[in-house]
Design a protein around this motif. Structure first.
Motif, PDB file in Angstrom:
ATOM      1  N   PRO A 128      13.136   1.784   5.406  1.00  0.00           N
ATOM      2  CA  PRO A 128      13.096   2.202   4.003  1.00  0.00           C
ATOM      3  C   PRO A 128      11.664   2.574   3.601  1.00  0.00           C
ATOM      4  O   PRO A 128      10.704   1.913   4.014  1.00  0.00           O
ATOM      5  N   ASN A 129      11.509   3.630   2.848  1.00  0.00           N
ATOM      6  CA  ASN A 129      10.203   4.087   2.346  1.00  0.00           C
ATOM      7  C   ASN A 129       9.211   4.441   3.468  1.00  0.00           C
ATOM      8  O   ASN A 129       7.999   4.445   3.246  1.00  0.00           O
ATOM      9  N   ALA A 130       9.706   4.746   4.653  1.00  0.00           N
ATOM     10  CA  ALA A 130       8.832   4.956   5.807  1.00  0.00           C
ATOM     11  C   ALA A 130       7.751   5.995   5.551  1.00  0.00           C
ATOM     12  O   ALA A 130       6.603   5.832   6.000  1.00  0.00           O
ATOM     13  N   ALA A 131       8.063   7.052   4.833  1.00  0.00           N
ATOM     14  CA  ALA A 131       7.105   8.154   4.659  1.00  0.00           C
ATOM     15  C   ALA A 131       5.999   7.835   3.665  1.00  0.00           C
ATOM     16  O   ALA A 131       4.931   8.466   3.699  1.00  0.00           O
ATOM     17  N   THR A 132       6.223   6.844   2.788  1.00  0.00           N
ATOM     18  CA  THR A 132       5.278   6.626   1.684  1.00  0.00           C
ATOM     19  C   THR A 132       4.515   5.305   1.758  1.00  0.00           C
ATOM     20  O   THR A 132       3.597   5.084   0.968  1.00  0.00           O
ATOM     21  N   ILE A 133       4.864   4.434   2.671  1.00  0.00           N
ATOM     22  CA  ILE A 133       4.191   3.126   2.763  1.00  0.00           C
ATOM     23  C   ILE A 133       2.772   3.300   3.290  1.00  0.00           C
ATOM     24  O   ILE A 133       2.531   4.003   4.275  1.00  0.00           O
ATOM     25  N   THR A 134       1.815   2.652   2.646  1.00  0.00           N
ATOM     26  CA  THR A 134       0.414   2.634   3.084  1.00  0.00           C
ATOM     27  C   THR A 134      -0.001   1.193   3.386  1.00  0.00           C
ATOM     28  O   THR A 134       0.693   0.239   2.997  1.00  0.00           O
ATOM     29  N   PRO A 135      -1.158   0.992   4.059  1.00  0.00           N
ATOM     30  CA  PRO A 135      -1.635  -0.369   4.280  1.00  0.00           C
ATOM     31  C   PRO A 135      -1.812  -1.176   2.994  1.00  0.00           C
ATOM     32  O   PRO A 135      -1.572  -2.386   2.986  1.00  0.00           O
ATOM     33  N   PRO A 180      15.752   0.441   0.085  1.00  0.00           N
ATOM     34  CA  PRO A 180      14.469  -0.155  -0.330  1.00  0.00           C
ATOM     35  C   PRO A 180      14.654  -0.999  -1.584  1.00  0.00           C
ATOM     36  O   PRO A 180      15.479  -0.684  -2.448  1.00  0.00           O
ATOM     37  N   LEU A 181      13.890  -2.060  -1.665  1.00  0.00           N
ATOM     38  CA  LEU A 181      13.940  -2.910  -2.847  1.00  0.00           C
ATOM     39  C   LEU A 181      13.318  -2.215  -4.047  1.00  0.00           C
ATOM     40  O   LEU A 181      13.650  -2.512  -5.197  1.00  0.00           O
ATOM     41  N   ASN A 182      12.389  -1.323  -3.785  1.00  0.00           N
ATOM     42  CA  ASN A 182      11.708  -0.550  -4.823  1.00  0.00           C
ATOM     43  C   ASN A 182      10.967   0.593  -4.139  1.00  0.00           C
ATOM     44  O   ASN A 182      10.778   0.574  -2.912  1.00  0.00           O
ATOM     45  N   ALA A 183      10.580   1.585  -4.893  1.00  0.00           N
ATOM     46  CA  ALA A 183       9.723   2.635  -4.343  1.00  0.00           C
ATOM     47  C   ALA A 183       8.380   2.015  -3.965  1.00  0.00           C
ATOM     48  O   ALA A 183       7.904   1.086  -4.625  1.00  0.00           O
ATOM     49  N   ALA A 184       7.787   2.519  -2.893  1.00  0.00           N
ATOM     50  CA  ALA A 184       6.528   1.956  -2.423  1.00  0.00           C
ATOM     51  C   ALA A 184       5.470   2.002  -3.523  1.00  0.00           C
ATOM     52  O   ALA A 184       5.253   3.030  -4.162  1.00  0.00           O
TER      53      ALA A 184
END
Length: 389
Positions: A128-135, A180-184
């Motif tokens: 989930p949210n793979a494209a938008t997750i950052t460190p 996803p639980l929420n947008a990143a």
């Protein structure tokens, strides 16, 4: 001369008697250690905690350790300083410190998509949210990823193979079908999955095993000789431990016995992954939050609270691998709590007093009205003479 000497002798005797009488009327001064010891003994009995290990440490001083109760209740083995307890999610503080050190060195861009670091991991794009997750999202638990560690499939697998060693892919693929639980970046949702990905990120960038990296970068240079990886079932010096979640996790009530866990704690990895003494936790807190590991500007990133409600007990906020109690007040403190079946731990650092306090117990069951933060808050008040014994 004889009369004068006799008079002087009688006078001194009378003064001595008065001093003895006066001192008997005054309460004996209770040391800080005695205060904490009495508190530990009282809550061990009142809250039915099998054993307690506490340490506190002011800057550049030796940690003071207080123990109470038993390391093994069946064998009536007393808790002793130097015994190890699993510290659960306190292990996230090492992960966050390493990520931020890599940031200082220019090896990690905190706002770059994680997928760009893990391009050849086929499972990653299915998250989930793979494209938008950052460190940053992983550090702050705002990625929207679910908690893999509470999935029934995890504990079913552990029940069949307690010795199992988990790969990052095995953990993460448990989440691929989740919404996803929420947008990143738009809400806080605590999850070990965030820190498993950070562990994968550290290994990818460094080309090294995580535990070798943390040993060389933190444990050895910081002289943390009472901290070791919880990456195997047998851990020398580990106390016995008791869980209240036997049915939920399909494990015995006595989750650790004779320095051996009933399943491989390696499943936790960079979600926690350490066994410690509270003395070493205090040493680490002094180094980390006292500004001896990260630069001031980077430390400020770690301890700056995100704007989201966390749901963490005692109305605490969260930064980057850091719980913040009473942010924006003169009583602010930094640290982390830890849960692993059979263990509860907390470390808190009070910057205004340069005081670190660690509390560990070999049960995961606390009374409803109790909390680790309340325990350490009371200990802090006893140490600083803010409340009577």
């Amino acid at each position: 001369m004889s009369n004068c000497a006799s008079t002087l002798r009688y006078g001194l005797t009378a003064c001595l008697l008065l001093l003895i009488v006066f001192s008997c009327q005054q309460p004996a001064r209770v040391s800080k250690i005695q205060k904490v010891q009495r508190f530990a003994d009282s809550i061990a009995q009142a809250d039915s905690l099998p054993g307690i290990s506490i340490a506190y440490m002011f800057s550049d001083q030796t940690p003071q350790t207080i123990v109470s109760g038993f390391a093994d209740t069946e064998d009536q083995l007393p808790m002793e300083s130097g015994m190890l307890l699993l510290s659960g999610s306190i292990g996230k503080t090492y992960v966050a410190a390493l990520v931020l050190r890599f940031y200082e060195l220019g090896l990690i861009n905190l706002n770059k998509p994680v997928k760009e670091y893990l391009l050849d991991e086929k499972w990653y794009d299915s998250l989930p949210n793979a494209a938008t997750i950052t460190p940053v999202h992983l550090l702050q638990h705002t990625s929207g990823l679910e908690r893999y560690e509470f999935k029934k499939a995890v504990w079913d697998s552990i029940s069949l193979r307690p010795e199992k060693e988990w790969t990052v892919a095995e953990r993460m693929t448990l989440l691929v079908h989740d919404a996803p639980l929420n947008a990143a970046g738009e809400a806080f949702s605590y999850s070990d999955a965030n820190y498993i990905l950070l562990g994968a990120l550290l290994e990818r960038i460094s080309g090294r095993d995580y535990y070798a990296l943390v040993a060389d970068s933190i444990l050895q240079p910081m002289h943390l000789h009472e901290t070791m990886p919880s990456d195997r079932q047998e851990i020398t010096g580990l106390v016995s431990a008791y869980t209240a979640f036997s049915g939920q996790f399909q494990i015995p009530v006595k989750v650790a016995d004779n320095q051996k866990l009933c399943f491989n704690p390696q499943m936790e990895w960079t979600g926690g992954g350490m066994a410690n003494t509270p003395s070493d936790l205090c040493r680490w807190a002094q180094k980390l939050y006292g500004g001896k590991y990260l630069s001031d500007s980077t430390l400020n990133l770690m301890i700056h609270p995100a704007t989201f409600e966390t749901g963490i007990s005692d109305s605490a906020s969260y930064g980057m691998g850091c719980i913040i109690w009473k942010p924006g007040t003169t009583e602010v403190s930094y640290g982390h709590t830890g849960f692993f079946p059979g263990f509860r731990s907390i470390i808190r650092y009070y910057p205004q007093h340069k005081l670190a306090i660690a509390f560990q117990t070999n049960t995961d069951k606390l009374p409803p009205e109790a909390s680790l933060a309340k325990y350490t808050g009371h200990i802090k008040q006893l140490i600083l003479d803010e409340i009577p014994l």
